[in-house]
Design a protein around this motif. Structure first.
Motif, short mmCIF file in Angstrom:
data_model
loop_
_atom_site.label_atom_id
_atom_site.label_comp_id
_atom_site.label_asym_id
_atom_site.label_seq_id
_atom_site.Cartn_x
_atom_site.Cartn_y
_atom_site.Cartn_z
N PHE A 270 51.16 12.31 -12.52
CA PHE A 270 51.59 13.56 -13.14
C PHE A 270 53.00 13.36 -13.67
CE2 PHE A 270 53.51 17.76 -13.22
CZ PHE A 270 52.54 18.47 -13.90
N VAL A 271 53.24 13.82 -14.91
CA VAL A 271 54.55 13.64 -15.53
C VAL A 271 55.09 14.97 -16.02
CG1 VAL A 271 53.47 13.00 -17.74
CG2 VAL A 271 55.87 12.39 -17.29
N LEU A 272 56.34 15.26 -15.68
CA LEU A 272 57.01 16.51 -16.09
C LEU A 272 58.50 16.20 -16.28
CD1 LEU A 272 56.14 19.61 -16.39
CD2 LEU A 272 57.41 19.92 -14.26
N PRO A 273 58.88 15.66 -17.44
CA PRO A 273 60.29 15.26 -17.66
C PRO A 273 61.16 16.43 -18.12
CG PRO A 273 58.98 14.64 -19.56
CD PRO A 273 58.02 15.29 -18.58
N SER A 274 61.24 17.48 -17.30
CA SER A 274 61.86 18.74 -17.69
C SER A 274 63.34 18.59 -18.03
CB SER A 274 61.72 19.76 -16.55
OG SER A 274 60.38 19.95 -16.20
N ILE A 275 63.76 19.37 -19.05
CA ILE A 275 65.18 19.54 -19.32
C ILE A 275 65.76 20.50 -18.29
CG2 ILE A 275 66.88 20.33 -21.01
CD1 ILE A 275 64.83 19.61 -23.19
N PHE A 276 65.03 21.60 -18.05
CA PHE A 276 65.40 22.53 -16.98
C PHE A 276 64.17 23.27 -16.51
CE2 PHE A 276 66.96 26.83 -15.59
CZ PHE A 276 67.45 26.40 -14.36
N ASN A 277 63.86 23.13 -15.25
CA ASN A 277 62.79 23.88 -14.61
C ASN A 277 63.25 24.15 -13.19
OD1 ASN A 277 60.36 24.87 -13.49
ND2 ASN A 277 59.15 23.65 -14.93
N PRO A 278 63.65 25.39 -12.88
CA PRO A 278 64.33 25.65 -11.61
C PRO A 278 63.50 25.32 -10.38
CG PRO A 278 63.79 27.70 -12.73
CD PRO A 278 63.57 26.60 -13.72
N PHE A 279 62.19 25.57 -10.44
CA PHE A 279 61.33 25.21 -9.31
C PHE A 279 59.90 25.03 -9.82
CE2 PHE A 279 59.04 25.14 -5.43
CZ PHE A 279 59.93 24.71 -4.47
N PRO A 280 59.55 23.84 -10.28
CA PRO A 280 58.20 23.61 -10.83
C PRO A 280 57.15 23.48 -9.74
CG PRO A 280 59.56 21.63 -11.02
CD PRO A 280 60.44 22.69 -10.48
N HIS A 281 56.45 24.58 -9.47
CA HIS A 281 55.39 24.57 -8.47
C HIS A 281 54.32 23.52 -8.79
CE1 HIS A 281 56.37 28.33 -6.24
NE2 HIS A 281 57.01 28.61 -7.36
N VAL A 282 54.15 23.23 -10.07
CA VAL A 282 53.10 22.32 -10.48
C VAL A 282 53.29 20.92 -9.89
CG1 VAL A 282 54.24 21.60 -12.63
CG2 VAL A 282 51.73 21.57 -12.48
N LEU A 283 54.53 20.53 -9.60
CA LEU A 283 54.75 19.24 -8.95
C LEU A 283 54.11 19.21 -7.57
CD1 LEU A 283 58.48 18.55 -9.93
CD2 LEU A 283 56.47 17.31 -10.76
N ARG A 284 54.23 20.30 -6.83
CA ARG A 284 53.61 20.36 -5.51
C ARG A 284 52.08 20.39 -5.62
NH1 ARG A 284 57.43 23.79 -1.41
NH2 ARG A 284 59.19 22.38 -1.57
N GLU A 285 51.59 21.05 -6.65
CA GLU A 285 50.15 21.06 -6.87
C GLU A 285 49.64 19.66 -7.16
OE1 GLU A 285 49.64 23.93 -9.93
OE2 GLU A 285 50.16 25.63 -8.66
N ALA A 286 50.39 18.91 -7.98
CA ALA A 286 50.01 17.53 -8.29
C ALA A 286 50.05 16.67 -7.03
CB ALA A 286 50.94 16.95 -9.35
#
Length: 371
Positions: A270-286
């Motif tokens: 899973f890849v999410l190279p965010s500039i700003f994401n205060p709390f990406p729940h999707v990372l925990r889902e991945a």
């Protein structure tokens, strides 16, 4: 058992049956408290029309953003919420407000807040996400500060937000507790087995804020060395990649949870190279699905992804570093497996909504006892 009422932004829904990250908080607390009610202080149609008229911007997306996020809506939603809470005051011991889009604190009953972000962090990392004028921003920050100081207790999803509440708003540290957040996917009983697909998965509605341009630039470098590799993009409503771009599959919004779960199961990482994401729940889902995560080292992300253990963190806006990291995991199934299984173990041990409910309850129960 104490009696709790919730105020949030989820609209009309039964937290016991409906999905939603806010609603998961109530399910987590349901075993400790009597949830007497929850509601959203939504503006009436006429109020919303007036708000849109006062918020006009030439660009439709900016217009909608300003209409939904401005000091007028903050005050109006606060007044609506307080009117209902005062009417229901005999029925609850403590109020839990989820997110800082309005304020119900300082009116004679105990109030706790649960925050995933602050405006100060947004302005530091990605000010273009905030659609307000300069004067509106200043007004909002003052409203936000007053709300935090008036609250009896503040829970945060991350230590990054906890520090912002303390450092940027001057709230006493003893009033602010980082309790985390849970994963909204359940763990697979068997766990992921295959890591040789050479498939990277991106899931986020906002492509630009979550590093979409950096990802596409990095992916061109990946395809030069792994010509069979695939990048699957889920979430953005507007397609920014031309059809037929080699190695890129654009799905847009995926509403079917079964289809989305299958995409997670079929990916390598899973890849999410965010500039700003205060709390990406999707990372925990991945991670719950056994995927190694590749993301950026900012805000709360290092609290979710541990570099070198369950994923890799790269600098914001660095396509070369991102490409090298993707190549490493896509070409080494054993490494992807090790990271993925470590991530699944992390979610199983320390990233559940049940743990969040258990962490919140002592503070909420103490407030209720004072009611």
């Amino acid at each position: 058992m104490y009696r709790l009422i919730g105020i949030d932004t989820e609209g009309a829904a039964d937290f016991r049956t409906a999905r939603g990250r806010n609603l998961s908080v109530y399910r987590a607390l349901d075993g400790y408290a009597q949830i007497v009610d929850r509601f959203t202080p939504a503006l009436t149609n006429w109020s919303q029309y007036a708000n849109y008229a006062l918020s006009f911007r030439p660009h439709p997306r900016h217009w909608k953003g300003v209409a939904n996020l401005n000091p007028r809506t903050f005050r109006a939603q606060s007044a609506l919420a307080l009117q209902r809470l005062k009417a229901q005051r005999p029925d609850f011991d403590v109020a839990l407000q989820i997110f800082g889009m309005f304020s119900v604190a300082g009116h004679g009953f105990p109030v706790a807040l649960y925050l995933d972000n602050t405006m100060a962090l947004t302005l530091q990392h990605y000010p273009q996400w905030n659609p307000m004028s300069r004067r509106e921003r200043q007004d909002w920050l003052l409203l936000e500060q007053d709300a935090y100081h008036a609250a009896d207790l503040l829970f945060t999803m991350s230590e990054a937000v906890r520090q912002s509440v303390i450092d940027d708003y001057g709230v006493p540290a003893q009033k602010v507790v980082a309790v985390g957040a849970g994963a909204n996917f359940t763990l697979d009983e068997v766990g992921k087995q295959e890591y040789g697909q050479q498939t990277a998965l991106f899931v986020a509605y906002e492509f630009g804020r979550n590093g979409g341009a950096t990802l596409l630039e990095a992916w061109r470098l990946v395809r030069q060395q792994l010509p069979e590799a695939r990048l699957q993009i889920v979430g953005p409503r507007q397609r920014v990649v031309p059809p037929g771009t080699p190695g890129v599959e654009w799905f847009g919004p995926v509403k079917d949870r079964g289809q989305l779960r299958q995409l997670f199961q079929d990916a390598t990482l899973f890849v999410l190279p965010s500039i700003f994401n205060p709390f990406p729940h999707v990372l925990r889902e991945a991670m719950a699905m056994g995927l190694p995560c590749v993301s950026t080292a900012h805000a709360a992300i290092p609290e979710i992804v541990t570099d070198g253990l369950n994923g890799s963190l790269v600098p914001v806006g660095d396509p070369d570093a991102l490409a090298q990291t993707l190549l490493s995991l896509l070409s080494q199934p054993a490494l992807a497996r090790r990271y993925g299984q470590a991530g699944r173990d992390t979610v199983a041990q320390a990233m559940s909504w049940a743990q969040v409910g258990a962490a919140m309850t002592p503070g909420l129960a103490a407030l209720a006892a004072r009611s």
